[in-house]
Design a protein around this motif. Structure first.
Motif, PDB file in Angstrom:
ATOM      1  N   ASP A  19       0.811  -1.218   0.000  1.00  0.00           N
ATOM      2  CA  ASP A  19       0.000   0.000   0.000  1.00  0.00           C
ATOM      3  C   ASP A  19       0.845   1.269   0.000  1.00  0.00           C
ATOM      4  OD1 ASP A  19      -2.686  -1.231   0.234  1.00  0.00           O
ATOM      5  OD2 ASP A  19      -1.808  -2.037   2.071  1.00  0.00           O
ATOM      6  N   ALA A  20       2.105   1.170   0.422  1.00  0.00           N
ATOM      7  CA  ALA A  20       2.971   2.353   0.498  1.00  0.00           C
ATOM      8  C   ALA A  20       4.426   1.915   0.583  1.00  0.00           C
ATOM      9  CB  ALA A  20       2.610   3.198   1.714  1.00  0.00           C
ATOM     10  N   LEU A  21       5.318   2.882   0.374  1.00  0.00           N
ATOM     11  CA  LEU A  21       6.755   2.673   0.450  1.00  0.00           C
ATOM     12  C   LEU A  21       7.324   3.625   1.488  1.00  0.00           C
ATOM     13  CD1 LEU A  21       9.373   1.375  -0.749  1.00  0.00           C
ATOM     14  CD2 LEU A  21       9.395   3.274  -2.396  1.00  0.00           C
ATOM     15  N   LEU A  22       8.133   3.099   2.400  1.00  0.00           N
ATOM     16  CA  LEU A  22       8.816   3.904   3.409  1.00  0.00           C
ATOM     17  C   LEU A  22      10.303   3.906   3.096  1.00  0.00           C
ATOM     18  CD1 LEU A  22       9.164   5.392   6.137  1.00  0.00           C
ATOM     19  CD2 LEU A  22       9.097   3.152   7.247  1.00  0.00           C
ATOM     20  N   LEU A  23      10.885   5.102   3.034  1.00  0.00           N
ATOM     21  CA  LEU A  23      12.306   5.280   2.759  1.00  0.00           C
ATOM     22  C   LEU A  23      12.969   5.969   3.950  1.00  0.00           C
ATOM     23  CD1 LEU A  23      11.935   6.649  -0.892  1.00  0.00           C
ATOM     24  CD2 LEU A  23      12.469   4.291  -0.200  1.00  0.00           C
ATOM     25  N   PRO A  24      13.625   5.200   4.832  1.00  0.00           N
ATOM     26  CA  PRO A  24      14.331   5.830   5.940  1.00  0.00           C
ATOM     27  C   PRO A  24      15.581   6.535   5.433  1.00  0.00           C
ATOM     28  CG  PRO A  24      14.580   3.444   6.038  1.00  0.00           C
ATOM     29  CD  PRO A  24      13.689   3.751   4.870  1.00  0.00           C
ATOM     30  N   GLY A  25      16.032   7.509   6.209  1.00  0.00           N
ATOM     31  CA  GLY A  25      17.207   8.269   5.802  1.00  0.00           C
ATOM     32  C   GLY A  25      18.500   7.713   6.346  1.00  0.00           C
ATOM     33  N   GLY A  26      19.294   8.638   6.819  1.00  0.00           N
ATOM     34  CA  GLY A  26      20.683   8.350   7.122  1.00  0.00           C
ATOM     35  C   GLY A  26      21.454   8.775   5.891  1.00  0.00           C
ATOM     36  N   GLN A  27      22.677   9.153   6.053  1.00  0.00           N
ATOM     37  CA  GLN A  27      23.436   9.623   4.893  1.00  0.00           C
ATOM     38  C   GLN A  27      23.879   8.476   3.994  1.00  0.00           C
ATOM     39  OE1 GLN A  27      26.816  11.952   6.001  1.00  0.00           O
ATOM     40  NE2 GLN A  27      27.115  12.733   3.942  1.00  0.00           N
ATOM     41  N   ILE A  28      24.287   7.369   4.582  1.00  0.00           N
ATOM     42  CA  ILE A  28      24.845   6.252   3.815  1.00  0.00           C
ATOM     43  C   ILE A  28      23.766   5.525   3.010  1.00  0.00           C
ATOM     44  CG2 ILE A  28      26.073   4.048   3.991  1.00  0.00           C
ATOM     45  CD1 ILE A  28      27.223   5.144   6.705  1.00  0.00           C
ATOM     46  N   ASN A  29      22.687   5.152   3.675  1.00  0.00           N
ATOM     47  CA  ASN A  29      21.615   4.335   3.102  1.00  0.00           C
ATOM     48  C   ASN A  29      21.074   4.873   1.773  1.00  0.00           C
ATOM     49  OD1 ASN A  29      19.198   2.480   3.229  1.00  0.00           O
ATOM     50  ND2 ASN A  29      18.186   4.366   3.845  1.00  0.00           N
ATOM     51  N   PRO A  30      20.530   6.090   1.718  1.00  0.00           N
ATOM     52  CA  PRO A  30      19.975   6.547   0.438  1.00  0.00           C
ATOM     53  C   PRO A  30      21.042   6.823  -0.615  1.00  0.00           C
ATOM     54  CG  PRO A  30      19.745   8.264   2.099  1.00  0.00           C
ATOM     55  CD  PRO A  30      20.266   7.047   2.799  1.00  0.00           C
ATOM     56  N   ASP A  31      22.257   7.135  -0.178  1.00  0.00           N
ATOM     57  CA  ASP A  31      23.313   7.380  -1.149  1.00  0.00           C
ATOM     58  C   ASP A  31      23.677   6.089  -1.880  1.00  0.00           C
ATOM     59  OD1 ASP A  31      25.012   9.333  -2.362  1.00  0.00           O
ATOM     60  OD2 ASP A  31      26.711   8.480  -1.273  1.00  0.00           O
ATOM     61  N   VAL A  32      23.674   4.970  -1.161  1.00  0.00           N
ATOM     62  CA  VAL A  32      23.932   3.667  -1.789  1.00  0.00           C
ATOM     63  C   VAL A  32      22.749   3.276  -2.677  1.00  0.00           C
ATOM     64  CG1 VAL A  32      24.202   1.193  -1.333  1.00  0.00           C
ATOM     65  CG2 VAL A  32      25.506   2.863   0.009  1.00  0.00           C
ATOM     66  N   LEU A  33      21.529   3.442  -2.162  1.00  0.00           N
ATOM     67  CA  LEU A  33      20.344   3.004  -2.902  1.00  0.00           C
ATOM     68  C   LEU A  33      20.096   3.813  -4.174  1.00  0.00           C
ATOM     69  CD1 LEU A  33      17.891   2.273   0.040  1.00  0.00           C
ATOM     70  CD2 LEU A  33      19.031   0.592  -1.444  1.00  0.00           C
ATOM     71  N   ARG A  34      20.447   5.088  -4.170  1.00  0.00           N
ATOM     72  CA  ARG A  34      20.124   5.909  -5.336  1.00  0.00           C
ATOM     73  C   ARG A  34      20.955   5.586  -6.569  1.00  0.00           C
ATOM     74  NH1 ARG A  34      22.226  12.098  -4.443  1.00  0.00           N
ATOM     75  NH2 ARG A  34      24.347  11.593  -3.853  1.00  0.00           N
ATOM     76  N   ILE A  35      22.020   4.796  -6.383  1.00  0.00           N
ATOM     77  CA  ILE A  35      22.790   4.370  -7.563  1.00  0.00           C
ATOM     78  C   ILE A  35      22.458   2.929  -7.946  1.00  0.00           C
ATOM     79  CG2 ILE A  35      24.660   6.034  -7.237  1.00  0.00           C
ATOM     80  CD1 ILE A  35      26.347   3.697  -6.089  1.00  0.00           C
ATOM     81  N   ASN A  36      21.456   2.352  -7.303  1.00  0.00           N
ATOM     82  CA  ASN A  36      21.017   1.005  -7.632  1.00  0.00           C
ATOM     83  C   ASN A  36      19.779   1.106  -8.527  1.00  0.00           C
ATOM     84  OD1 ASN A  36      19.171  -1.441  -7.105  1.00  0.00           O
ATOM     85  ND2 ASN A  36      21.182  -2.127  -6.391  1.00  0.00           N
ATOM     86  N   GLU A  37      19.883   0.630  -9.746  1.00  0.00           N
ATOM     87  CA  GLU A  37      18.784   0.772 -10.724  1.00  0.00           C
ATOM     88  C   GLU A  37      17.489   0.133 -10.251  1.00  0.00           C
ATOM     89  OE1 GLU A  37      19.932  -0.601 -14.608  1.00  0.00           O
ATOM     90  OE2 GLU A  37      21.726   0.660 -14.624  1.00  0.00           O
ATOM     91  N   ARG A  38      17.561  -1.016  -9.599  1.00  0.00           N
ATOM     92  CA  ARG A  38      16.344  -1.702  -9.130  1.00  0.00           C
ATOM     93  C   ARG A  38      15.661  -0.904  -8.019  1.00  0.00           C
ATOM     94  NH1 ARG A  38      14.887  -6.367 -11.043  1.00  0.00           N
ATOM     95  NH2 ARG A  38      13.791  -6.993  -9.152  1.00  0.00           N
ATOM     96  N   ALA A  39      16.459  -0.305  -7.134  1.00  0.00           N
ATOM     97  CA  ALA A  39      15.891   0.505  -6.054  1.00  0.00           C
ATOM     98  C   ALA A  39      15.167   1.718  -6.635  1.00  0.00           C
ATOM     99  CB  ALA A  39      16.979   0.942  -5.082  1.00  0.00           C
ATOM    100  N   VAL A  40      15.806   2.391  -7.567  1.00  0.00           N
ATOM    101  CA  VAL A  40      15.202   3.570  -8.195  1.00  0.00           C
ATOM    102  C   VAL A  40      13.952   3.168  -8.983  1.00  0.00           C
ATOM    103  CG1 VAL A  40      15.568   5.450  -9.843  1.00  0.00           C
ATOM    104  CG2 VAL A  40      17.386   4.830  -8.221  1.00  0.00           C
ATOM    105  N   ALA A  41      14.014   2.046  -9.672  1.00  0.00           N
ATOM    106  CA  ALA A  41      12.854   1.561 -10.434  1.00  0.00           C
ATOM    107  C   ALA A  41      11.677   1.255  -9.507  1.00  0.00           C
ATOM    108  CB  ALA A  41      13.227   0.325 -11.242  1.00  0.00           C
ATOM    109  N   LEU A  42      11.961   0.721  -8.330  1.00  0.00           N
ATOM    110  CA  LEU A  42      10.893   0.430  -7.373  1.00  0.00           C
ATOM    111  C   LEU A  42      10.223   1.720  -6.896  1.00  0.00           C
ATOM    112  CD1 LEU A  42       9.400  -1.798  -5.775  1.00  0.00           C
ATOM    113  CD2 LEU A  42      11.126  -1.488  -3.977  1.00  0.00           C
TER     114      LEU A  42
END
Length: 181
Positions: free
Chosen positions: A70-93
């Motif tokens: 029903d929804a997507l939760l994206l927690p922060g932290g500096q490391i976590n989103p920086d790693v995920l934003r260069i992952n094509e599958r994460a961005v596609a999701l």
């Protein structure tokens, strides 16, 4: 009808920004699923050092789209989103949740993923101060408030905003489930 929120994170997530919203969702009767790049556990970052680990329920390779959530939760932290934003599958999701019009809740540095998914243009959002220039450059209207809601996007600035952030996400999930009942 079971309400379900997918939590996308990897090592280096801000511990409070995953654990507290997850607990708040579950206390509201909403099921949560942690998805990450690899199976096993992911390690949180707690203020200025490594924190607790969280069990990964499924991997990105096992999730093909937003169906069943029903929804997507994206927690922060500096490391976590920086790693995920260069992952094509994460961005596609992230893009898939957006195209489906499902709520996406991003706190602190997590709006970097919204920028990478190219879904903030013309939207009113907030974030950790160092991310705001990136949001502005991507065409967002950036505000400094504990929660900014625009369409399906819910954003917050930092751990102090978690109660309001969680409340906004819970309300949107409940509204969405009622609309689709």
């Amino acid at each position: 009808m079971t309400k379900r929120v997918l939590i996308l994170a990897t090592d280096g997530f801000e511990q409070s920004e995953l654990m507290k919203p997850k607990a708040n969702l579950e206390n509201a009767g909403i099921e949560t699923t942690v998805v990450s790049l690899e199976s096993g556990e992911i390690k949180g970052w707690d203020k200025d050092d490594w924190g607790d680990s969280v069990k990964v329920d499924t991997t990105l390779d096992e999730i093909s789209n937003c169906e069943g959530y029903d929804a997507l939760l994206l927690p922060g932290g500096q490391i976590n989103p920086d790693v995920l934003r260069i992952n094509e599958r994460a961005v596609a999701l992230v893009k898939d949740f957006d195209m489906a019009g499902k709520p996406i809740a991003a706190i602190c540095h997590a709006p970097w993923l919204l920028v990478e998914a190219d879904i903030v243009k013309g939207k009113t959002v907030t974030s950790w101060p160092s991310v705001r220039t990136d949001l502005k450059n991507a065409g967002a209207n950036v505000v400094d408030s504990e929660v900014a809601q625009d369409g399906n996007l819910i954003t917050s600035r930092n751990p102090d905003d978690i109660p309001a952030f969680s409340d906004a996400l819970i309300a949107r999930v409940q509204e969405r489930v009622e609309e689709n009942a």
